[in-house]
Design a protein around this motif. Structure first.
Motif, PDB file in Angstrom:
ATOM      1  N   GLY A  31       0.743  -1.017   0.004  1.00 61.54           N
ATOM      2  CA  GLY A  31      -0.052  -0.101  -0.018  1.00 61.54           C
ATOM      3  C   GLY A  31       0.869   1.329   0.034  1.00 61.54           C
ATOM      4  N   HIS A  32       2.237   1.213   0.224  1.00 60.45           N
ATOM      5  CA  HIS A  32       2.906   2.320   0.022  1.00 60.45           C
ATOM      6  C   HIS A  32       3.488   2.588  -1.169  1.00 60.45           C
ATOM      7  CE1 HIS A  32       2.895   1.684   4.398  1.00 60.45           C
ATOM      8  NE2 HIS A  32       2.972   3.072   4.809  1.00 60.45           N
ATOM      9  N   LYS A  33       3.950   3.837  -1.470  1.00 61.79           N
ATOM     10  CA  LYS A  33       4.430   4.074  -2.633  1.00 61.79           C
ATOM     11  C   LYS A  33       5.951   3.573  -2.900  1.00 61.79           C
ATOM     12  CE  LYS A  33       2.326   8.453  -4.384  1.00 61.79           C
ATOM     13  NZ  LYS A  33       2.693   9.818  -4.831  1.00 61.79           N
ATOM     14  N   VAL A  34       6.562   3.195  -4.226  1.00 63.43           N
ATOM     15  CA  VAL A  34       7.751   2.685  -4.222  1.00 63.43           C
ATOM     16  C   VAL A  34       8.459   3.726  -4.608  1.00 63.43           C
ATOM     17  CG1 VAL A  34       6.920   0.365  -4.848  1.00 63.43           C
ATOM     18  CG2 VAL A  34       7.208   2.265  -6.609  1.00 63.43           C
ATOM     19  N   GLY A  35       8.129   4.938  -4.910  1.00 66.22           N
ATOM     20  CA  GLY A  35       8.815   6.177  -5.468  1.00 66.22           C
ATOM     21  C   GLY A  35       8.315   6.524  -6.943  1.00 66.22           C
ATOM     22  N   SER A  36       8.619   7.881  -6.928  1.00 66.82           N
ATOM     23  CA  SER A  36       8.242   8.355  -8.404  1.00 66.82           C
ATOM     24  C   SER A  36       9.178   7.734  -9.235  1.00 66.82           C
ATOM     25  CB  SER A  36       8.117   9.871  -8.659  1.00 66.82           C
ATOM     26  OG  SER A  36       9.316  10.525  -8.342  1.00 66.82           O
ATOM     27  N   VAL A  37       8.787   7.849 -10.533  1.00 65.84           N
ATOM     28  CA  VAL A  37       9.618   7.405 -11.677  1.00 65.84           C
ATOM     29  C   VAL A  37      11.236   8.317 -11.639  1.00 65.84           C
ATOM     30  CG1 VAL A  37      10.121   7.274 -14.344  1.00 65.84           C
ATOM     31  CG2 VAL A  37       8.189   6.654 -13.237  1.00 65.84           C
ATOM     32  N   ARG A  38      10.997   9.422 -11.361  1.00 61.33           N
ATOM     33  CA  ARG A  38      11.947  10.562 -11.204  1.00 61.33           C
ATOM     34  C   ARG A  38      12.964  10.338 -10.079  1.00 61.33           C
ATOM     35  NH1 ARG A  38      10.554  16.293 -11.411  1.00 61.33           N
ATOM     36  NH2 ARG A  38      10.220  15.864 -13.664  1.00 61.33           N
ATOM     37  N   GLU A  39      12.343   9.770  -8.951  1.00 63.38           N
ATOM     38  CA  GLU A  39      13.053   9.600  -7.830  1.00 63.38           C
ATOM     39  C   GLU A  39      13.772   8.105  -7.909  1.00 63.38           C
ATOM     40  OE1 GLU A  39       9.928  11.299  -4.289  1.00 63.38           O
ATOM     41  OE2 GLU A  39       9.807   9.193  -4.931  1.00 63.38           O
ATOM     42  N   LEU A  40      13.232   7.140  -8.493  1.00 69.42           N
ATOM     43  CA  LEU A  40      13.972   6.004  -8.838  1.00 69.42           C
ATOM     44  C   LEU A  40      15.006   6.041  -9.802  1.00 69.42           C
ATOM     45  CD1 LEU A  40      10.504   3.539  -8.679  1.00 69.42           C
ATOM     46  CD2 LEU A  40      12.349   3.775  -7.030  1.00 69.42           C
ATOM     47  N   ALA A  41      14.706   6.821 -10.948  1.00 68.98           N
ATOM     48  CA  ALA A  41      15.780   7.118 -11.828  1.00 68.98           C
ATOM     49  C   ALA A  41      17.169   7.517 -11.160  1.00 68.98           C
ATOM     50  CB  ALA A  41      15.446   8.112 -12.917  1.00 68.98           C
TER      51      ALA A  41
END
Length: 126
Positions: A31-41
């Protein structure tokens, strides 16, 4: 964390494996966010396109649910049990989708109200 250049796997596969492990070990809670695409990049030092490919792998495996508000981890036990008869839908997933639909509906209602209020002659119709 950077992607290992000496690893024979593609960068998206390495990123997907890291996120998969974090979801299964509970580092990223259901249920928690894995991170935004930008954050993960930024985290993995890879392009946003490569991150999207990694997220697609996890989505296909059922470990991620994507809404208009982001990518959320699913409970790996429920994913593993999903194919067995008698299991109910993932409640957190249903709630996230409901929240997203409710938000979209509210935005649409506001837009319609603004459009209706801006129509010429609107005051004469009432």
């Amino acid at each position: 964390m950077t992607i290992a250049e000496d690893d024979p796997r593609q960068p998206y596969e390495q990123a997907a494996e890291t996120l998969r492990r974090e979801i299964r070990e509970g580092v990223i809670q259901p249920g928690h966010k894995v991170g935004s695409v930008r954050e993960l990049a930024s985290r993995f030092h890879i392009s946003p396109t490569t991150v999207q490919k990694a997220l697609g792998v996890l989505r296909d495996e059922g470990l991620l649910m994507t809404t208009g508000r982001g990518n959320y981890a699913r409970d790996p036990k429920q994913v593993a049990d999903a194919g067995q008869p008698g299991n109910s839908a993932d409640l957190s997933e249903v709630l996230l989708k409901l929240e997203h639909v409710t938000s979209q509906l509210s935005e649409l209602r506001d837009r319609v109200e603004r459009l209706e209020a801006s129509r010429p002659g609107r005051a004469d119709e009432n």
